[in-house]
Structures are given as C-alpha cells and as structure tokens.
Design an enzyme around this catalytic site. Structure first.
Site, PDB file in Angstrom:
ATOM      1  N   GLU A 771       0.815  -1.227   0.000  1.00  0.00           N
ATOM      2  CA  GLU A 771       0.000   0.000   0.000  1.00  0.00           C
ATOM      3  C   GLU A 771       0.841   1.267   0.000  1.00  0.00           C
ATOM      4  O   GLU A 771       0.629   2.181   0.805  1.00  0.00           O
ATOM      5  CB  GLU A 771      -0.986  -0.033   1.178  1.00  0.00           C
ATOM      6  CG  GLU A 771      -1.968  -1.192   1.057  1.00  0.00           C
ATOM      7  CD  GLU A 771      -2.876  -1.355   2.258  1.00  0.00           C
ATOM      8  OE1 GLU A 771      -2.761  -0.564   3.216  1.00  0.00           O
ATOM      9  OE2 GLU A 771      -3.702  -2.288   2.249  1.00  0.00           O
ATOM     10  N   GLU A 872      -6.692  -9.654  -3.078  1.00  0.00           N
ATOM     11  CA  GLU A 872      -7.436  -9.674  -1.811  1.00  0.00           C
ATOM     12  C   GLU A 872      -8.926  -9.459  -2.065  1.00  0.00           C
ATOM     13  O   GLU A 872      -9.571  -8.662  -1.403  1.00  0.00           O
ATOM     14  CB  GLU A 872      -6.909  -8.588  -0.863  1.00  0.00           C
ATOM     15  CG  GLU A 872      -5.431  -8.679  -0.541  1.00  0.00           C
ATOM     16  CD  GLU A 872      -4.949  -7.593   0.397  1.00  0.00           C
ATOM     17  OE1 GLU A 872      -5.795  -6.991   1.089  1.00  0.00           O
ATOM     18  OE2 GLU A 872      -3.731  -7.348   0.447  1.00  0.00           O
TER      19      GLU A 872
END
Length: 994
Positions: A771, A872
């Site tokens: 991220e 995910e």
C-alpha cells in the site's frame, strides 16, 4: 382484613399426568369504599397453590401452575377466597397444558441421565462402534496394561480406528426433547502411537425427516495417554429431528479411544445453576447479572465489587437489581473476568451482549470484551465487542465469535479504559447465535438499462431540472472545441455533446454545486453507473478533488471522484447501489475548496445491464482462457479408431484461484476441506507480516508461518508472501515506529535477511511494501529510494520470487490516491530506480462493481506488460444473492482479462473476513448463495466434451487450460489417458499412446 381469593382443584379423575399453567384476571366487589386489597388464591385439593391480593379498583392478574403425579378419578378447578358477602368478579380463565415426559434412563447420583448403560456395567449394550471395533475392559476381564478405570469398574476401548470420526455411539432420540438444555460429561483418554495430547470430541448426529444429516459439536477435550480427562459440553434442540445419535470421536486414525463413563443430563436438575436458559437460548456465562453475588466472577489484575441501585452516586442498573465494578485498575487490560472452559465449543458461532459504563473520567473511552484462549502450543486474544463508553449512561456491547482450533482453556473479560478508570458492568450474556434465515432474492423489475436518470443532462433546456446545492450560482456555458478531450470529441458525434456544461460559481462551501433530486427514478438493489466530465475553474490553483455524490436521506454516498484542475477536463467513473428504501435522494457534484468554480459536463447515472456484459465476457473468456487442442492417437489400439467415441473431462483449471488462510482457521477440518477442494493458491492473513513475526524487537516468531507453509506444501498449494513491509504507519509495530535513521535502516535490512533467507524459494510471490499509494512511513524517514532498495535487496536474497506492488481502490474509481495512472507512475519510478518489479497486485476490496470500470482500470495497468493479480478480493452485501451477483461481476471481468494472472480471495468463511457480509460459507459450514455462485463459475470454467475420432485418427476440441482425463473406446475396450492443456500457443497437438 383484606378478603382472600383462592383457586382450588378437586381431584377425582384425569386422562393424563403433566404440568398445567393457569392464567386469569379477577377482582372482588363489595360496598367498601377504601382501597383494601383482598387476597385471592388458587387451591389444589384443598391446599393453596397460588394467592394474590385483589381490590375493587382494578383487575388483578393471577398466575400459577400445578403438576399431576398420580391419576385421579375426577378433576375440578374452582376459585374462592373473599369473605362472605363480597362478590368475586372473574374476567377470564385459561389453563394450558404441557406434558412432562419422564425419560427412560438410569439415575446417576440423584440426577436422571439420558445415556443408557453410562458406565458400561452391562457391556456395550446399547452402544455401537462406528465402523471400528469396541470391547469393555474391567477388573474381572483385565484392564489394559497400566490403565485402570476412573471409577475402578469398567471402561470401553474403541480400537482398529482408520478415520478420526470413528468412535462409539448411542441413539438417544426417545430420551431428548426440544427446548431443553442437556449437559454432557465423559471421562476419556487415548492409547497407542501418540506422543502428545489429541482432541476427543462429543458430537450429535441429527438425521432429519428430509434425509439430510447435520452434525452438531457438543464438547471437546485434549486427551492424553497418562491420565483420564473430563470432556464437558452442552446442547439444546430447537426442533426435533428423526434420529438423534450421540457419539464420541476425534483421535487420529490408529489411536485407541478409551471411555470410562458418559453422562448426559437435563440441566434443569443438578446443573440448573450452571446453565441458564433464557427464551430457549443456552447461555454460557454463569451468574450473568450478578444475582448470585460475584460467584464465578473474578478480577483480572484488579478488584471487583457488586452494587445495588444507587451505588456510584446516581448510577442505577439498566436491567435487574445489580451491577459490578472493576476498581483499582493500573493497566488497560485490567477488568472483570470469568473462565468459560468447557462451556464454549469450537466450530460454534456465539453472540455476546453486555452493558457497560465507566466512572472516573468525563471523557468517553473504549471498553472491550475480549476472549483469551489457550490453544495447543500457544495463546490467543480474540476481540469480541467494543464501544465508546461514558460516565453518563449505559452503553451496549454486541459481537460474535467463532473458534476453529482446539483449545484447553478459555477466559472472557471486559477491559479497555486507561488506568484509574472504573469499569461498571450491568450484565454479560454469551450464548450460541441463532441462525438467521437468509433474505430472499430481491425482485428487480421495470428497469431501463443504460437510460440516464438525470433530466436535461445535456443542458439543452437551460437549467431545467437543476438546482444549486447551497447558495452557489448556476449558469450554462459552452466549452471551446479545442478544450474538449479527444474521447469527448469522438463521443460528440454519437451523443450530441456540444460542449455545453453547467458552471457553479460563488461557492462558499466544499459541498456546493449543481444538484438534482432523483428519488422516484431509483430502484432498490440495482447497480448504477456514474459518469461525468469535470473541470475546476477560476479561484484556485492546483488540482482539487471533485466528487459525484448522493445525499441519501442523512447519509453521504460516494459516486466516484477524481483530481481535476482548470487546464483540462477529467472523467469521473463510479457506481452505487441502494438496498434500503430512502425518503429522498439528491445527486450533486462537489469537492473543490470554497471560492473555486466547478464545471460539470455530461453527468449520467444509469442502471448497468450485467447480463448483456456477461454474454460479451463469455466470448472474451473463450479467446483468452481456451485454446484449440488436437489429440493424435497412436499405438496398437489406434488402428481402426474411426468413429470411436471419445469423452473428455477437465479435472482442474490451471488458472490460480486462491484464498487467504490463517493458522487458527485451518485447524477447522471443514474449513480446511473446503479450502483444499476449491483453491490452488494461498496467502497468509497475518502470519508473515512483520508485526506478527517480530512483535518485540529481536524476538522472532516464525512458528505460525512455518506451520501454514508446511500445510500448503503438503497439499501442493502455491503461496504468495504477504508482506515484507507495510508502508501505512498504523500497520507498523510500535518498536519500529520508534526507530530513526540508521537504526531503522538496520531493522529493515534485518527483516529482509531474516525472512527471505529462511524461506528462499518457497514463496512464489512477495508483496514487498504494501500500500505505497496510501502510506509513506519508510519513505518519509529513509528517503525516496528506500522502496526501490527493498525490491533490489529482496531480489538478491530470493531471485526466484516474483516481487509485487500491492494496493487497494485501484479498480473502482472511488479513491483519488490510488488511480491506475498513479499506480503506473509508481511502478515506472521504481523501475527507473532499478527495482525488479515483477507484478501488480490489485487488492479488490470492492463494493458495487461495474464490469466496464474494472476492465478500464485493468486495461490501463496492462500497458506496463506485467502480470496483474487480484490479491485480496471480497465483495460485501448483507443480501447473499446480491453478494453473489457482485462477486460474479468481478470474477468474470478478471478471468476474461488477458493481463490477469490469478485471483486470490481475502477469505471465504463467516467471522474470518476482513469485511462483514463478504463470506461465501456461513459459520456453521453452510455454503451460501455467494459460495454457490463461486463454485458454479469454477464448474463453468471446466471443459467437458464428447465426440468421435475423425478420418485422420484425431479428435479436436477447444478447452480451458488445465488437467484432463480422456476415455476412448477401442476394439479391445475402453482406454483412459491423462494430459495437460497449456497456454503457450494457439493450437496444441497432443499425442496419446493407446
């Protein structure tokens, strides 16, 4: 004196025995003017069974009950009681009947037991071994060497077990009933080739009238060879199945199960204080409302007290007459606790309810309910519920939990506030969760797909239909043709886009802009796509967020956003869906700071036709995921095969479908079975993250990741590594956050060396720094090159692993921090710094997916030429039918895209998901509609074809990549062969010797 009213039964004869309940309303009437209460009674055979004091001012309710233990000749019920001269008024009388069947069972220590021959004193009758062998050992026939009975008499030995579910069973159908809680206890141990403790379980097998069978876990214990262990549990039946069978099972194959005694009794007898039933729901907590003082409760590092009514000044209990306090707290984990070992079971969903407040602080602070579990070889803390509590009113804590792994001890406690603040607890109830009936599939009718809901979106009628949000001023403008983006110029001829747009000026708040009410045009459960072109005008410099928003009653819904400036037009893409009927919905555009003008062109909101998109994707999938195959037959049986029947069955699609797993949930056999059957890749939820492997500096913990990796390797599951680092500061453990300069750099280097040298060659992928579009912890402290350094060093330490960037919100247009363009810029910058970026991870935590928006993002990312993985994926909707629809959108879109190399779900089992209402399998193992849709797509993406051998001695078909079996009829009989279809060329020729 107040007159007395009684109810009386004269017993002469009755048809059956049982428990009766009576209910009536009455009042006496007299010439007395005072408000005297007149006692009123039920009488049973001349003996009072119930009495109340009645008056002439109002009706009084009388309740009571009686039992018949013998059969009388005659039964008469009557009311009596007031003195002579006082009239008795009776409004209504009702007597209801509930038969109490006495179970046919043995009596153990004064408590009626459900199990017959509980101590094996009568041999094995009526016990039955389950597909194995069993016998009774006694002091007369000879105990096993070194093992004497717990009671000194008999015990059963279950041997020749080849499966973990084999054990000893007894049918108890005629001895149990619904609405009753039964308590189970048994003394067990094991014998054979076993080193440590192994789990022994008590289970109910419920065979329903429709032919289905349900298995209900009752209790478990970790048993050993050295001593007898007590298994405890309880169960309650909400409806009565055709057969109820209790059995003991659990040790691994080859291990003997030894049983000394088994007792199942109604909790209404001896165990009535231990298991309390409220509205038919079994409660786990003993003394949940402190009615029995502080019995069963204790302080967790502090003192606890019980209070009545006005303790702590004006504090009164919310429910009942008592509350408890935890005082003298010097740590936030101090509080009130209760051990619940033996009263909670694995693989059972529980719900928690508690009422709390604080004392000693005027500020709200978080209060939590936590479960501490001692599992085999480790301990674990499970957060159950939390809320912000105050000193002014009681606050509710509600939550649910599910334990997968075997455990030896469980303690529930309330904690959270800082030291010095008292925790007040009104009550705590923990009970098995009731399974809610799934919502039906919503009906969606009369939807005009592709039709814009907004009136006058091209502004051909001036400002008709539009109004300002707030006090800003709206006007219609026309853009110069050279300012239009090329894509808009291409659309102009098709959609009559002339450059007309709406200008919002004199904006004094961020939320001000053009708006339109669309309440009556929306349909529930329909996914709407949002599209608009925006540009900021005078009054500001730089780029500003611009949103298409929906004001849904008092809630704000994001319909898409983009960063825009005055130099050019920018496209907004977004989506939304409403699942509850609103009273008012307003669509509007907002975002730039006050004083900055906002321009909006071609704003559209229209329902998405998913079925039409799916038909297109099926054709696209055929081109991307299939190839032509030619089977050539040779060998002695290949002669004269012309016209012979050929049957092709694909056994596995080679496309990677995976899920995240965790150490605690693979201990659930049902979870592990579903995972291994339906996925071929895995990623660890937390076990490889730095804050898990090194929570304290220098104390490394790779035990959980080692065990997970061994599990995957044993079952030939490929694994992604997630993650080496996490750039978002909140995800960095405190000791790392405290480091600066070369100390932090040394910690980064140690992390790389420690993990990658340990697991070299065993993880196929690594998410290097998670991220990076949303965080900058390491970059802020160690400079811009640190990210590329992480990639370079990781590649040196493990050259075989593909190194990924990984981020969220890239695919749906809802987040200006993580657009595809910014992701591309990040990858290019890393590559220019020598980072060997090998793949792009798109997380896929999405709501309201729209295929075209996802595809557009994937198309943009694909220009980098790197494999894209959905890493995910989860979609969320409370209605599982809508969740299934959303999941299908994303799965079809990703599977049909040539740049996508694999899809990893972020879990599939209820209670073990990152987001609520995203699961495919309910907590009890039931596959819901979303899970069924996933499995249906997996089946759709397997090739099955039948045909005949042609004149060239070949069989041609087009199939998905993966493993196949083929069966062909030959002159000498059927021949079966296996082969693999790969993805490297348009046509694959496979020669099979038959």
């Amino acid at each position: 004196m107040s007159p007395l009213v009684l109810s009386t039964l004269l017993l002469h004869m009755s048809e059956s025995m049982g428990k009766f309940m009576s209910l009536l309303e009455l009042r006496p009437l007299s010439n007395l003017r005072k408000r005297a209460l007149l006692p009123t009674m039920f009488l049973l055979q001349g003996i009072s069974t119930r009495r109340i004091s009645a008056s002439q001012e109002c009706w009084e309710k009388m309740e009571g009950s009686f039992n018949l233990t013998t059969i009388p000749r005659r039964l008469v019920f009557y009311l009596e009681g007031p003195p002579p001269g006082v009239d008795l008024l009776i409004d209504s009388v009702a007597i209801s009947y509930k038969k109490t069947e006495k179970s046919v069972s043995s009596t153990i220590g004064g408590t009626e037991g459900i199990i017959s021959n509980y101590d094996f004193s009568k041999g094995l009758h009526p016990w039955n071994p389950i597909c194995c062998h069993a016998y009774v050992a006694s002091q007369w026939s000879g105990f096993l060497d070194g093992i004497r009975g717990n009671s000194g008499e008999n015990y059963a030995v279950v041997s020749k077990r080849t499966e973990h579910w084999q054990g000893l069973e007894q049918d108890i159908t005629n001895r149990v009933s619904t609405g009753t809680v039964y308590v189970v206890s048994a003394f067990v141990r094991v014998d054979g080739n076993v080193q440590d403790q192994v789990e022994v379980k008590g289970t109910l097998r419920l065979q329903n009238t429709d032919g289905s069978t349900h298995y209900n876990p009752v209790g478990s214990v970790l048993a050993s060879k050295e001593k007898w262990n007590k298994l405890e549990g309880s169960f309650s039946l909400t409806n009565m199945p055709k057969h109820v069978v209790f059995y003991l099972e659990g040790p691994p194959a080859g291990v003997d199960l030894i049983i000394d005694s088994v007792n199942i009794s109604c909790s209404g007898h001896k165990q009535s204080k231990e298991v309390k039933v409220t509205s038919g729901v079994e409660t786990v907590i003993k003394n949940p409302h402190f009615e029995d003082g502080l019995k069963n409760w204790s302080g967790r590092g502090c003192n606890i007290c019980r209070h009545e009514l006005a303790a702590y000044g004006n504090v009164r209990p919310l429910n009942g007459s008592y509350f408890a306090s935890a005082t003298g707290r010097v740590h936030n984990w101090h509080g009130i606790q209760q051990e619940i070992t033996g009263r909670v079971q694995r693989k059972v969903l529980y719900e928690i309810n508690s009422t709390v407040r604080i004392f000693g602080s005027a500020n709200d602070t978080e209060v939590r309910v936590t479960l501490w579990v001692q599992e085999y070889g480790r301990e674990r803390y499970v957060g159950l519920a939390k809320n912000q509590a105050s000193d002014k009113q009681w606050k509710h804590l509600k939550g649910r939990f599910l334990l997968h792994a075997p455990f030896t001890k469980a303690v529930i406690f309330i904690e959270g506030p800082p030291a010095g603040i008292d925790i007040l607890v009104d009550g705590l109830v923990l009970s098995p969760a009731r399974k809610l009936q799934a919502a039906p599939c919503p009906k969606i009718e009369n939807v005009l797909y592709g039709v814009n809901l907004l009136h006058n979106s091209a502004f051909t009628c001036g400002l008709a239909g539009w109004s300002p949000m707030g006090s800003c001023r709206l006007s219609i403008q026309t853009e110069a043709p050279h300012m239009l983006p090329s894509i808009l110029k291409d659309l102009a001829s098709q959609k009559h886009i002339s450059g007309r747009h709406i200008l919002a000026s004199n904006r004094t708040e961020v939320w001000m802009g053009p708006s339109q009410v669309i309440t009556d045009k929306l349909r529930l459960h329909v996914t709407y796509r949002v599209s608009a072109w925006v540009r900021t005008g005078s009054g500001g410099h730089g780029r500003h967020n611009v949103n298409v928003c929906l004001a849904v009653d008092n809630q704000w819904v994001n319909g898409g956003q983009v960063e825009a400036d005055g130099d050019q037009w920018y496209e907004i893409k977004g989506a939304f869906k409403l699942e509850k009927q609103p009273s008012k919905v307003t669509a509007y555009v907002q975002g730039p700071p006050p004083g900055v003008d906002l321009r909006v062109m071609d704003l559209q909101i229209y329902p998405v036709d998913r079925k039409a998109r799916f038909e297109y994707l099926k054709e696209k999938t055929d081109k991307v995921r299939k190839r032509d195959v030619v089977l050539k037959f040779q060998g002695s049986n290949a002669v004269n095969l012309l016209g012979s029947s050929v049957r092709i069955q694909q056994t596995e699609n080679s496309f990677p479908f995976g899920s995240c797993i965790a150490k605690h949930n693979i201990a659930n056999e049902d979870f592990a079975e579903f995972f291994l059957k339906n996925f071929n890749w895995a990623v660890f939820e937390n076990e490889l993250k730095w804050y898990h492997t090194e929570a304290e500096q220098g104390r490394l913990n790779y035990k959980d990741s080692d065990e997970l990796l061994e599990f995957c390797e044993k079952h030939k599951i490929q694994v992604r590594g997630h993650c080496l680092f996490w750039e978002v500061e909140d995800a960095v453990q405190p000791w790392v956050r405290s480091l600066q300069g070369h100390h932090l750099m040394a910690a980064v280097q140690n992390r790389l060396q420690s993990l990658l040298s340990r697991y070299k060659g065993r993880f196929r992928h690594h998410d290097v720094n998670n991220e990076m579009l949303h965080g900058s912890f390491y970059e802020d402290r160690l400079g811009r090159d640190i990210r590329a350094y992480m990639f370079r060093e990781a590649h040196k330490l493990d050259p075989s692993a593909v190194l990924f960037v990984n981020d969220y919100n890239v695919e749906d247009g809802c987040d200006t921090k993580s657009t595809p363009e910014k992701f591309i810029e990040q990858v290019v910058d890393l590559q220019e710094r020598g980072a060997p970026v090998g793949g792009i991870g798109v997380q896929g935590h999405i709501s309201h997916p729209v295929g075209e928006i996802i595809c557009d993002s994937l198309d943009k990312l694909a220009i980098l030429g790197l494999p894209i993985w959905i890493t995910e994926l989860d979609v969320t909707s409370e209605n599982e039918h809508l969740r299934a629809d959303d999941l299908e959108v994303f799965l079809r879109e990703a599977f049909a895209h040539s740049a996508v190399g694999g899809i990893i779900l972020w879990g599939f089992w209820e209670m073990f998901m990152f987001r609520e209402h995203a699961h495919l399998v309910d907590a009890d193992g039931t596959i819901n509609e979303a899970g069924k849709r996933y499995l249906s797509l997996k089946q759709e993406w397997l090739t099955r074809v039948n045909g005949n051998v042609n004149h060239q001695g070949e069989f041609n078909f087009r199939g998905y990549h993966g493993s196949y079996t083929m069966e062909v009829d030959t002159p000498s009989g059927k021949v079966t062969r296996s082969f693999v279809v790969d993805e490297h060329s348009p046509v694959q020729v496979i020669t099979l010797n038959i």
